[in-house]
Enzyme design. Sequence first.
Site, PDB file in Angstrom:
ATOM      1  N   HIS A 276       0.838  -1.205   0.000  1.00  0.00           N
ATOM      2  CA  HIS A 276       0.000   0.000   0.000  1.00  0.00           C
ATOM      3  C   HIS A 276       0.874   1.257   0.000  1.00  0.00           C
ATOM      4  O   HIS A 276       0.621   2.203  -0.757  1.00  0.00           O
ATOM      5  CB  HIS A 276      -0.917   0.013   1.221  1.00  0.00           C
ATOM      6  CG  HIS A 276      -2.140  -0.836   1.080  1.00  0.00           C
ATOM      7  ND1 HIS A 276      -2.081  -2.209   0.927  1.00  0.00           N
ATOM      8  CD2 HIS A 276      -3.469  -0.505   1.063  1.00  0.00           C
ATOM      9  CE1 HIS A 276      -3.313  -2.685   0.828  1.00  0.00           C
ATOM     10  NE2 HIS A 276      -4.166  -1.684   0.900  1.00  0.00           N
TER      11      HIS A 276
ATOM     12  N   HIS B  86       1.234  -3.827   9.214  1.00  0.00           N
ATOM     13  CA  HIS B  86       2.656  -3.603   8.947  1.00  0.00           C
ATOM     14  C   HIS B  86       3.361  -3.040  10.167  1.00  0.00           C
ATOM     15  O   HIS B  86       2.762  -2.335  10.985  1.00  0.00           O
ATOM     16  CB  HIS B  86       2.847  -2.619   7.786  1.00  0.00           C
ATOM     17  CG  HIS B  86       2.486  -3.179   6.450  1.00  0.00           C
ATOM     18  ND1 HIS B  86       3.219  -4.166   5.828  1.00  0.00           N
ATOM     19  CD2 HIS B  86       1.477  -2.881   5.602  1.00  0.00           C
ATOM     20  CE1 HIS B  86       2.669  -4.453   4.657  1.00  0.00           C
ATOM     21  NE2 HIS B  86       1.606  -3.694   4.505  1.00  0.00           N
TER      22      HIS B  86
END
Length: 358
Positions: A118, A177
């Site tokens: 992303h 993440h």
Amino acid sequence: SIKMDLLHSNGVLIIQHLQRDYRAYQDFLNFMSHVGDPRNIFSIYFPLWFQLNQVVGTKMIWVAVIGDWFNLIFKWILFGHRPYWWVQETMIYPNQSSPCLEQFPITCETGPGSPSGHAMGSSCVWYVMVTAALSYTVRWKDKSAVTLHRLTWSFLWSIFWIIQISVCISRVFIATHFPHQVILGVFAGILVAEAFQHTPAIQTASLRMYIKTNLFLFIFALGFYLVLKLLDIDLLWSVPKAKKWCANPEWINIDTTPFAGLVRNLGALFGLGLGINSEMFIMSCKGKNSCKISFRILCIAVSLATLQVYNFVKIPTHTEYLFYILSFCKSAAMPLTVVALVPYCVHSLMRTTEKKIN
């Protein structure tokens, strides 16, 4: 290994801090995570930019596809864990008192975590958009215009970094993440986008070139996977971990697996090549109507509406290979629609209207 564990444990502390102190911003952070979704490049950013500037739109698809391909290879090389499963399996916490990280419907990504796809996708496509916008103002020569260019430069790059930081925080907040993974993703995306600033050949690429590029990307990735599998290294090791530690099995989506992203990007690149080298594109986007503002606005509006309809088309997931084939076809249809089908229909409609008036 010890240094990586220390990096991960510090990352977990940051995630806990965000989830505790930024709860009021949960909806905004979830929204920013969606903003950074690489799929938005094909369904939102590309339709807007291609009709405004075909050079920028074409570059955007190439940057997104090649960037995501590098992201896949890096993920396979780096073997990065994701926070929501790492805290469950690490042995560094005493007495099995692993920290509690909250999960969300968009948390359970199934691929490896480093670098962040992303963050990488968001930074590369926004880098292309910002540099494209600034390329118009850099040509201004008079003194007042130079001042305006500097102000525009500061404003656009500020927007760029605000968006990148927001996307990074959102990905850390949802425990998908670690902080170092999103930072790596941002700078990797910028490097890929900057490389394509010096690759003008993509603007004149033939359909054969698109097909050759697709075959190279697919064969290299598949070959890399098979060679390591022969060496008893499973590059899909993250999928069972995601299924095991995801709080809700319904949050696991085959669309987040490594090969799903690869197929989706190859389809988009093939669709772009097919569209740009089609007669429909030449007749419409290279014809006399292409310079009209009304033509471009209509193409943007119809393209965005059509692609939103595509998003409602759900591909069956019960058979993995069928899913990949249909995903490729759907991804190819999106840029083909934007580049050729919609402009051709709008061009034909405008030509018919002009004949009736005359």
